[in-house]
Design a protein around this motif. Structure first.
Motif, PDB file in Angstrom:
ATOM      1  N   GLN A  85      -2.908   1.237 -17.529  1.00  0.00           N
ATOM      2  CA  GLN A  85      -3.613   1.879 -16.420  1.00  0.00           C
ATOM      3  C   GLN A  85      -4.797   2.699 -16.900  1.00  0.00           C
ATOM      4  O   GLN A  85      -5.718   2.978 -16.137  1.00  0.00           O
ATOM      5  CB  GLN A  85      -2.663   2.742 -15.606  1.00  0.00           C
ATOM      6  N   GLY A  86      -4.811   3.075 -18.162  1.00  0.00           N
ATOM      7  CA  GLY A  86      -5.930   3.819 -18.727  1.00  0.00           C
ATOM      8  C   GLY A  86      -7.135   2.948 -19.028  1.00  0.00           C
ATOM      9  O   GLY A  86      -8.200   3.451 -19.367  1.00  0.00           O
ATOM     10  N   LEU A  87      -6.979   1.624 -18.890  1.00  0.00           N
ATOM     11  CA  LEU A  87      -8.092   0.710 -19.170  1.00  0.00           C
ATOM     12  C   LEU A  87      -9.055   0.591 -17.995  1.00  0.00           C
ATOM     13  O   LEU A  87     -10.143   0.058 -18.143  1.00  0.00           O
ATOM     14  CB  LEU A  87      -7.560  -0.694 -19.529  1.00  0.00           C
ATOM     15  N   TYR A  88      -8.639   1.075 -16.813  1.00  0.00           N
ATOM     16  CA  TYR A  88      -9.485   0.942 -15.630  1.00  0.00           C
ATOM     17  C   TYR A  88      -9.326   2.149 -14.714  1.00  0.00           C
ATOM     18  O   TYR A  88      -8.364   2.905 -14.826  1.00  0.00           O
ATOM     19  CB  TYR A  88      -9.159  -0.346 -14.859  1.00  0.00           C
ATOM     20  N   ALA A  89     -10.299   2.295 -13.815  1.00  0.00           N
ATOM     21  CA  ALA A  89     -10.243   3.340 -12.794  1.00  0.00           C
ATOM     22  C   ALA A  89     -10.519   2.687 -11.451  1.00  0.00           C
ATOM     23  O   ALA A  89     -11.541   2.021 -11.286  1.00  0.00           O
ATOM     24  CB  ALA A  89     -11.289   4.421 -13.074  1.00  0.00           C
ATOM     25  N   GLU A  90      -9.592   2.843 -10.521  1.00  0.00           N
ATOM     26  CA  GLU A  90      -9.762   2.252  -9.190  1.00  0.00           C
ATOM     27  C   GLU A  90     -10.591   3.191  -8.331  1.00  0.00           C
ATOM     28  O   GLU A  90     -10.412   4.412  -8.369  1.00  0.00           O
ATOM     29  CB  GLU A  90      -8.403   1.999  -8.551  1.00  0.00           C
ATOM     30  N   SER A  91     -11.505   2.618  -7.539  1.00  0.00           N
ATOM     31  CA  SER A  91     -12.350   3.447  -6.681  1.00  0.00           C
ATOM     32  C   SER A  91     -11.511   4.089  -5.579  1.00  0.00           C
ATOM     33  O   SER A  91     -10.476   3.559  -5.171  1.00  0.00           O
ATOM     34  CB  SER A  91     -13.476   2.613  -6.069  1.00  0.00           C
ATOM     35  N   ALA A  92     -11.957   5.234  -5.089  1.00  0.00           N
ATOM     36  CA  ALA A  92     -11.218   5.988  -4.069  1.00  0.00           C
ATOM     37  C   ALA A  92     -11.095   5.176  -2.781  1.00  0.00           C
ATOM     38  O   ALA A  92     -10.030   5.155  -2.155  1.00  0.00           O
ATOM     39  CB  ALA A  92     -11.919   7.309  -3.791  1.00  0.00           C
ATOM     40  N   GLU A  93     -12.175   4.493  -2.368  1.00  0.00           N
ATOM     41  CA  GLU A  93     -12.098   3.716  -1.126  1.00  0.00           C
ATOM     42  C   GLU A  93     -11.159   2.512  -1.278  1.00  0.00           C
ATOM     43  O   GLU A  93     -10.449   2.147  -0.351  1.00  0.00           O
ATOM     44  CB  GLU A  93     -13.469   3.295  -0.603  1.00  0.00           C
ATOM     45  N   SER A  94     -11.094   1.925  -2.469  1.00  0.00           N
ATOM     46  CA  SER A  94     -10.172   0.817  -2.728  1.00  0.00           C
ATOM     47  C   SER A  94      -8.735   1.307  -2.638  1.00  0.00           C
ATOM     48  O   SER A  94      -7.870   0.651  -2.038  1.00  0.00           O
ATOM     49  CB  SER A  94     -10.445   0.221  -4.109  1.00  0.00           C
ATOM     50  N   LEU A  95      -8.461   2.453  -3.224  1.00  0.00           N
ATOM     51  CA  LEU A  95      -7.119   3.032  -3.191  1.00  0.00           C
ATOM     52  C   LEU A  95      -6.699   3.350  -1.756  1.00  0.00           C
ATOM     53  O   LEU A  95      -5.573   3.038  -1.338  1.00  0.00           O
ATOM     54  CB  LEU A  95      -7.098   4.303  -4.049  1.00  0.00           C
ATOM     55  N   ALA A  96      -7.611   3.942  -0.974  1.00  0.00           N
ATOM     56  CA  ALA A  96      -7.322   4.275   0.419  1.00  0.00           C
ATOM     57  C   ALA A  96      -7.069   3.008   1.238  1.00  0.00           C
ATOM     58  O   ALA A  96      -6.139   2.969   2.059  1.00  0.00           O
ATOM     59  CB  ALA A  96      -8.478   5.074   1.024  1.00  0.00           C
ATOM     60  N   ARG A  97      -7.869   1.970   1.025  1.00  0.00           N
ATOM     61  CA  ARG A  97      -7.699   0.711   1.754  1.00  0.00           C
ATOM     62  C   ARG A  97      -6.347   0.078   1.430  1.00  0.00           C
ATOM     63  O   ARG A  97      -5.632  -0.384   2.312  1.00  0.00           O
ATOM     64  CB  ARG A  97      -8.836  -0.258   1.426  1.00  0.00           C
ATOM     65  N   ARG A  98      -5.959   0.084   0.143  1.00  0.00           N
ATOM     66  CA  ARG A  98      -4.675  -0.503  -0.241  1.00  0.00           C
ATOM     67  C   ARG A  98      -3.509   0.267   0.375  1.00  0.00           C
ATOM     68  O   ARG A  98      -2.531  -0.321   0.811  1.00  0.00           O
ATOM     69  CB  ARG A  98      -4.531  -0.546  -1.766  1.00  0.00           C
ATOM     70  N   GLU A  99      -3.612   1.587   0.417  1.00  0.00           N
ATOM     71  CA  GLU A  99      -2.565   2.404   1.036  1.00  0.00           C
ATOM     72  C   GLU A  99      -2.456   2.095   2.530  1.00  0.00           C
ATOM     73  O   GLU A  99      -1.359   1.977   3.075  1.00  0.00           O
ATOM     74  CB  GLU A  99      -2.837   3.897   0.837  1.00  0.00           C
ATOM     75  N   ARG A 100      -3.610   1.965   3.200  1.00  0.00           N
ATOM     76  CA  ARG A 100      -3.637   1.655   4.629  1.00  0.00           C
ATOM     77  C   ARG A 100      -3.009   0.273   4.878  1.00  0.00           C
ATOM     78  O   ARG A 100      -2.186   0.115   5.784  1.00  0.00           O
ATOM     79  CB  ARG A 100      -5.094   1.688   5.117  1.00  0.00           C
ATOM     80  N   GLU A 101      -3.375  -0.726   4.063  1.00  0.00           N
ATOM     81  CA  GLU A 101      -2.819  -2.074   4.216  1.00  0.00           C
ATOM     82  C   GLU A 101      -1.314  -2.079   3.941  1.00  0.00           C
ATOM     83  O   GLU A 101      -0.556  -2.760   4.636  1.00  0.00           O
ATOM     84  CB  GLU A 101      -3.537  -3.058   3.289  1.00  0.00           C
ATOM     85  N   ARG A 102      -0.879  -1.331   2.945  1.00  0.00           N
ATOM     86  CA  ARG A 102       0.549  -1.246   2.617  1.00  0.00           C
ATOM     87  C   ARG A 102       1.326  -0.647   3.794  1.00  0.00           C
ATOM     88  O   ARG A 102       2.400  -1.131   4.157  1.00  0.00           O
ATOM     89  CB  ARG A 102       0.744  -0.397   1.358  1.00  0.00           C
ATOM     90  N   GLU A 103       0.770   0.390   4.425  1.00  0.00           N
ATOM     91  CA  GLU A 103       1.417   1.017   5.571  1.00  0.00           C
ATOM     92  C   GLU A 103       1.482   0.054   6.757  1.00  0.00           C
ATOM     93  O   GLU A 103       2.504  -0.028   7.448  1.00  0.00           O
ATOM     94  CB  GLU A 103       0.665   2.301   5.957  1.00  0.00           C
ATOM     95  N   LEU A 104       0.401  -0.711   6.975  1.00  0.00           N
ATOM     96  CA  LEU A 104       0.403  -1.697   8.065  1.00  0.00           C
ATOM     97  C   LEU A 104       1.462  -2.772   7.828  1.00  0.00           C
ATOM     98  O   LEU A 104       2.149  -3.184   8.770  1.00  0.00           O
ATOM     99  CB  LEU A 104      -0.983  -2.339   8.206  1.00  0.00           C
ATOM    100  N   ARG A 105       1.610  -3.226   6.596  1.00  0.00           N
ATOM    101  CA  ARG A 105       2.636  -4.225   6.275  1.00  0.00           C
ATOM    102  C   ARG A 105       4.032  -3.652   6.508  1.00  0.00           C
ATOM    103  O   ARG A 105       4.917  -4.331   7.015  1.00  0.00           O
ATOM    104  CB  ARG A 105       2.494  -4.709   4.831  1.00  0.00           C
ATOM    105  N   ARG A 106       4.215  -2.395   6.133  1.00  0.00           N
ATOM    106  CA  ARG A 106       5.519  -1.759   6.320  1.00  0.00           C
ATOM    107  C   ARG A 106       5.853  -1.659   7.808  1.00  0.00           C
ATOM    108  O   ARG A 106       6.979  -1.949   8.225  1.00  0.00           O
ATOM    109  CB  ARG A 106       5.515  -0.360   5.698  1.00  0.00           C
ATOM    110  N   LEU A 107       4.856  -1.266   8.628  1.00  0.00           N
ATOM    111  CA  LEU A 107       5.087  -1.136  10.063  1.00  0.00           C
ATOM    112  C   LEU A 107       5.306  -2.490  10.734  1.00  0.00           C
ATOM    113  O   LEU A 107       6.049  -2.591  11.712  1.00  0.00           O
ATOM    114  CB  LEU A 107       3.910  -0.409  10.725  1.00  0.00           C
TER     115      LEU A 107
END
Length: 133
Positions: A85-107
């Motif tokens: 995980q130290g080899l890369y840094a994920e952008s903040a908007e990418s992280l937020a989008r993935r969290e939103r998509e994960r929540e939609l899948r859960r719902l």
């Protein structure tokens, strides 16, 4: 006699970097994903042998998720996930989008489980869908 210069240590093949950073389980899977258009390097389609260096931007689509990451470091060896995980840094908007998509899948609750195992015709249809026929 002219001697070939050693490869530069500040670059690495894209497929080996994706493997070392644990985006894909094998280098072959990383190569397939790149050739299938699931990975873009600095906004452009990439090839498995493309050279990555720190600061490059990658768009990676895998398992229904899309990530935008910046290469921070290179490593030729596959290390534990905590180090990878130290080899890369994920952008903040990418992280937020993935969290939103994960929540939609859960719902949404996901697809219902099949009532029985697929028969030979269903297995063949699944293979065709996955492009492995």
């Amino acid at each position: 006699m002219h001697q070939a210069s050693p490869p530069a240590a500040d670059t690495q093949r894209l497929d080996t970097w994706l493997w070392a950073a644990r985006f894909y389980k094998t280098r072959s899977l990383a190569k397939e994903a790149i050739e299938g258009g699931k990975v873009r390097l600095n906004g452009h389609p990439a090839k498995p042998a493309a050279k990555v260096r720190p600061g490059d931007e990658l768009d990676v689509s895998r398992a229904g998720e899309h990530m935008q990451v910046r290469v921070v470091a290179l490593n030729e060896q596959r290390r534990p996930a905590s180090e990878a995980q130290g080899l890369y840094a994920e952008s903040a908007e990418s992280l937020a989008r993935r969290e939103r998509e994960r929540e939609l899948r859960r719902l949404a609750g996901g697809a219902p489980a099949p009532s029985r195992k697929p028969d030979s015709h269903a297995r063949e249809a699944l293979r065709r869908l996955r492009g492995k026929a």
